[in-house]
Write a protein that holds these residues in place. Structure first.
Motif, PDB file in Angstrom:
ATOM      1  N   ILE A  77     -15.214   2.407 -50.218  1.00  0.00           N
ATOM      2  CA  ILE A  77     -15.928   1.779 -51.326  1.00  0.00           C
ATOM      3  C   ILE A  77     -15.100   1.856 -52.607  1.00  0.00           C
ATOM      4  O   ILE A  77     -15.106   0.939 -53.433  1.00  0.00           O
ATOM      5  CB  ILE A  77     -17.306   2.441 -51.524  1.00  0.00           C
ATOM      6  CG1 ILE A  77     -18.181   2.218 -50.286  1.00  0.00           C
ATOM      7  CG2 ILE A  77     -18.008   1.892 -52.767  1.00  0.00           C
ATOM      8  CD1 ILE A  77     -19.482   2.982 -50.320  1.00  0.00           C
ATOM      9  N   GLY A  78     -14.346   2.968 -52.757  1.00  0.00           N
ATOM     10  CA  GLY A  78     -13.556   3.164 -53.968  1.00  0.00           C
ATOM     11  C   GLY A  78     -12.510   2.092 -54.168  1.00  0.00           C
ATOM     12  O   GLY A  78     -12.277   1.631 -55.301  1.00  0.00           O
ATOM     13  N   MET A  79     -11.867   1.648 -53.081  1.00  0.00           N
ATOM     14  CA  MET A  79     -10.852   0.601 -53.217  1.00  0.00           C
ATOM     15  C   MET A  79     -11.481  -0.715 -53.666  1.00  0.00           C
ATOM     16  O   MET A  79     -10.938  -1.429 -54.515  1.00  0.00           O
ATOM     17  CB  MET A  79     -10.108   0.429 -51.892  1.00  0.00           C
ATOM     18  CG  MET A  79      -9.180   1.603 -51.574  1.00  0.00           C
ATOM     19  SD  MET A  79      -8.197   1.352 -50.081  1.00  0.00           S
ATOM     20  CE  MET A  79      -9.455   1.595 -48.818  1.00  0.00           C
ATOM     21  N   LYS A  80     -12.650  -1.033 -53.106  1.00  0.00           N
ATOM     22  CA  LYS A  80     -13.346  -2.248 -53.534  1.00  0.00           C
ATOM     23  C   LYS A  80     -13.835  -2.112 -54.978  1.00  0.00           C
ATOM     24  O   LYS A  80     -13.781  -3.065 -55.754  1.00  0.00           O
ATOM     25  CB  LYS A  80     -14.531  -2.519 -52.613  1.00  0.00           C
ATOM     26  CG  LYS A  80     -14.149  -2.837 -51.174  1.00  0.00           C
ATOM     27  CD  LYS A  80     -15.391  -3.075 -50.325  1.00  0.00           C
ATOM     28  CE  LYS A  80     -15.019  -3.377 -48.883  1.00  0.00           C
ATOM     29  NZ  LYS A  80     -16.209  -3.562 -48.031  1.00  0.00           N
ATOM     30  N   ALA A  81     -14.289  -0.902 -55.326  1.00  0.00           N
ATOM     31  CA  ALA A  81     -14.788  -0.676 -56.686  1.00  0.00           C
ATOM     32  C   ALA A  81     -13.667  -0.835 -57.706  1.00  0.00           C
ATOM     33  O   ALA A  81     -13.876  -1.410 -58.784  1.00  0.00           O
ATOM     34  CB  ALA A  81     -15.403   0.718 -56.794  1.00  0.00           C
ATOM     35  N   SER A  82     -12.458  -0.362 -57.385  1.00  0.00           N
ATOM     36  CA  SER A  82     -11.340  -0.474 -58.322  1.00  0.00           C
ATOM     37  C   SER A  82     -11.025  -1.931 -58.625  1.00  0.00           C
ATOM     38  O   SER A  82     -10.807  -2.313 -59.779  1.00  0.00           O
ATOM     39  CB  SER A  82     -10.097   0.218 -57.744  1.00  0.00           C
ATOM     40  OG  SER A  82     -10.304   1.606 -57.644  1.00  0.00           O
ATOM     41  N   THR A  83     -11.013  -2.766 -57.576  1.00  0.00           N
ATOM     42  CA  THR A  83     -10.747  -4.190 -57.777  1.00  0.00           C
ATOM     43  C   THR A  83     -11.837  -4.839 -58.619  1.00  0.00           C
ATOM     44  O   THR A  83     -11.563  -5.630 -59.532  1.00  0.00           O
ATOM     45  CB  THR A  83     -10.634  -4.910 -56.421  1.00  0.00           C
ATOM     46  OG1 THR A  83      -9.594  -4.304 -55.654  1.00  0.00           O
ATOM     47  CG2 THR A  83     -10.333  -6.384 -56.611  1.00  0.00           C
ATOM     48  N   ALA A  84     -13.098  -4.494 -58.311  1.00  0.00           N
ATOM     49  CA  ALA A  84     -14.223  -5.081 -59.052  1.00  0.00           C
ATOM     50  C   ALA A  84     -14.217  -4.635 -60.511  1.00  0.00           C
ATOM     51  O   ALA A  84     -14.508  -5.429 -61.420  1.00  0.00           O
ATOM     52  CB  ALA A  84     -15.549  -4.697 -58.386  1.00  0.00           C
TER      53      ALA A  84
END
Length: 577
Positions: A77-84
């Motif tokens: 989730i953290g990788m997706k959160a960073s992009t968002a």
């Protein structure tokens, strides 16, 4: 810090960050529980109770599996959160930039905006996963261990608890020291970026000045200041981290000394003591790691502070319900305006009739360009009112004014793209054929004949592959494509060769029909064919106004100005012959 970051996140980014941090908290709790379970496990091993030891091994395994799963979900989730988060920050920054008054850009803010849009936004977007995750784990897992230790030996637990406020104060002090140093360093980096960009843009002039110019010295000074601030950041940050690590190690020493004292006194068995000492050491390790990363939170806070500054910059007042102008005549009523200093315009009143051409003439520094900027609502007057169609500009709002006005200023900037695309941005909704037709009316078609690629030839950064007159033709083509009812031309024919002057003069003639045209005029043909001429004095006030024939017959300042221009033009022609 988390609340401030979430403020700049989109709903999707906010949900992802909250989900990521929730799994981080669960993982940290399970990690702390797994460490606590080591106490009865080690005690059973020391006492030789293998059956009980296997039971505790199973419990540790369950907690460890839960920790691994929670950490895996937090990572994904953290990788997706960073992009968002990065998308959200850049969108927020973009919205802030386009909503800022143009006056904010009067000084060079390139370095500041570039730093925020690149390193700053990137660092903040990765902060929840790369930094905050480890900091939360570094405090939650030890906190869980500390609470659990009260069930095994309250005296050792109390000794560790006493050190908590000291460690917390040290962590806060560390973050403030690094944050203050990073803020000063970021200011130095922004100033250096500004100077380097300025240095690159001014190369033609600087090369004629030779080495040792003031620009060279300014860049050197900015670089030296940046290096000084960076060295200071390393020294103060390193000292703060070292002191914090010392405080954490002090807590380990306190637990060791107290544990040894209790063991000598016989009030705690050796098996329990060893297990608790292992926990005590493990209690401190993640805190030291969190301290090392605490400076990262302070660095991210600097970027959030800059975003807050952006959001706090005063905007021009906007109406809740924008008015509609009755026509597209322009009027100034007792306008006084300066750029933070002495007024450039003083009690200026005039009207430019809708559908006609008004020429503004006067000496350099009399406020001609300022008039066009006020009409485009780059600024609001300090005193007085600017109106379009009888409605004050603040009641129309910036969006209405921007839709109604097409400015063509002296300093034309073109994007490093094709000629066609540089015209197309005037109205992206039109077809290629319509764009070419508008560009042809502005005589841009003559430019493409000499460039490889035709309409798809690239113009270079800032339009460097084109001459000044050719860049102005492209800018006029943009105004034609926008089809705005009011067109502002600021010195569009000054210092041009005869070919470009004629081409731009023809382009001006092509856009006169049905539009309110306000020209800061130098070209004699433009001035004499204007419906109304406004002549400014050197104090930002109107000296004379009226039609060309009327002003010549009056024999005043305009007549002298006109005769001087005619004589100068005649001398130039004779000189060239």
């Amino acid at each position: 810090m988390i609340r401030r970051l979430l403020h700049y996140c989109s709903p999707r980014a906010r949900r992802l960050v909250i989900a990521e941090l929730s799994f981080v908290v669960v993982a940290a709790l399970l990690q702390g529980i797994a460490f606590l379970l080591l106490v009865p496990l080690l005690r059973a091993l020391f006492l030789g109770d293998l059956e009980a030891a296997w039971g505790w091994v199973g419990a540790v395994a369950v907690a460890a599996v839960g920790y691994v799963l929670a950490s895996w979900f937090a990572s994904q989730i953290g990788m997706k959160a960073s992009t968002a988060v990065l998308d959200s920050l850049l969108e927020q920054l973009g919205d802030s930039v386009v909503s800022l008054p143009v006056s904010w850009f009067s000084s060079d803010r390139t370095g500041l905006v570039t730093g925020l849009a690149t390193q700053g936004a990137m660092f903040v977007s990765t902060m929840p996963y790369a930094i905050l995750r480890q900091i939360l784990a570094g405090f939650i897992a030890p906190g869980t261990v500390l609470v659990g230790m009260y069930f095994f030996d309250w005296r050792l637990a109390l000794a560790m608890t006493v050190m908590v406020p000291i460690i917390a104060i040290g962590y806060r002090w560390l973050s403030r020291r690094i944050g203050r140093g990073d803020k000063e360093h970021s200011v130095a980096v922004a100033e250096t970026s500004n100077r380097v960009v300025e240095f690159a843009r001014a190369q033609p002039a600087l090369r004629t000045a030779g080495e040792g110019s003031i620009a060279d010295r300014l860049v050197d000074q900015a670089l030296e200041n940046q290096h000084k601030e960076y060295r200071g950041l390393l020294v103060t940050g390193g000292a703060a981290i070292a002191l914090f690590a010392g405080l954490v190690q002090l807590s380990v020493t306190v637990v060791l000394v107290l544990g040894a004292f209790l063991a000598v006194g016989g009030s705690i068995d050796i098996a329990t003591l060893i297990a608790l000492l292992v926990l005590g050491v493990r209690f401190n390790e993640p805190i030291v790691t969190a301290g090392d990363l605490g400076g990262g939170i302070a660095v991210a806070k600097t970027t959030i502070d800059r975003l807050d500054e952006f959001a706090g910059i005063a905007r021009l007042p906007e109406p809740e319900h924008p008015a509609v102008p009755s026509d597209f005549g322009v009027e100034f009523q007792d306008v006084t305006f300066g750029y933070g200093g002495d007024p450039v315009l003083r009690d200026l009143s005039f009207s430019a009739p809708g559908g006609g051409m008004t020429a503004i003439v006067g000496p350099s520094g009399s406020g001609k360009t300022t008039i066009t900027k006020l009409i485009a609502r780059f600024y609001d007057p300090e005193v007085g009112t600017v109106l379009i169609g009888g409605v004050p500009l603040p009641e129309l709002g910036t969006d209405v004014v921007e839709a109604a006005v097409a400015p063509v200023f002296q300093d034309v900037y073109l994007f490093d793209d094709t000629i066609l695309n540089n015209v197309w941005i005037g109205n992206p909704d039109l077809s290629r054929e319509e764009v070419i037709a508008a560009a042809t009316r502005a005589r841009v078609d003559e430019i493409i004949t000499r460039l490889p690629g035709g309409w798809d030839a690239r113009v270079g950064e800032g339009g460097s592959n084109l001459s000044g007159g050719e860049r102005q033709r492209v800018s006029i083509a943009r105004a034609l494509l926008k089809d705005a009812p009011i067109v502002l031309l600021d010195e569009a024919t000054s210092a041009l060769d005869i070919g470009n002057e004629i081409a731009i003069g023809d382009a001006i003639d092509s856009i006169r029909s049905g539009r309110t045209l306000i020209v800061v005029a130098h070209r004699l043909q433009t001035i004499m064919t204007a419906d109304r001429i406004i002549m400014l004095d050197g104090e930002g006030s109107i000296r004379e106004s009226g039609g060309h024939a009327e002003l010549l017959a009056h024999g005043g300042a305009y007549a002298r100005y006109w005769n001087e221009r005619v004589d100068a033009a005649g001398w130039q022609l004779t000189h060239h012959d």
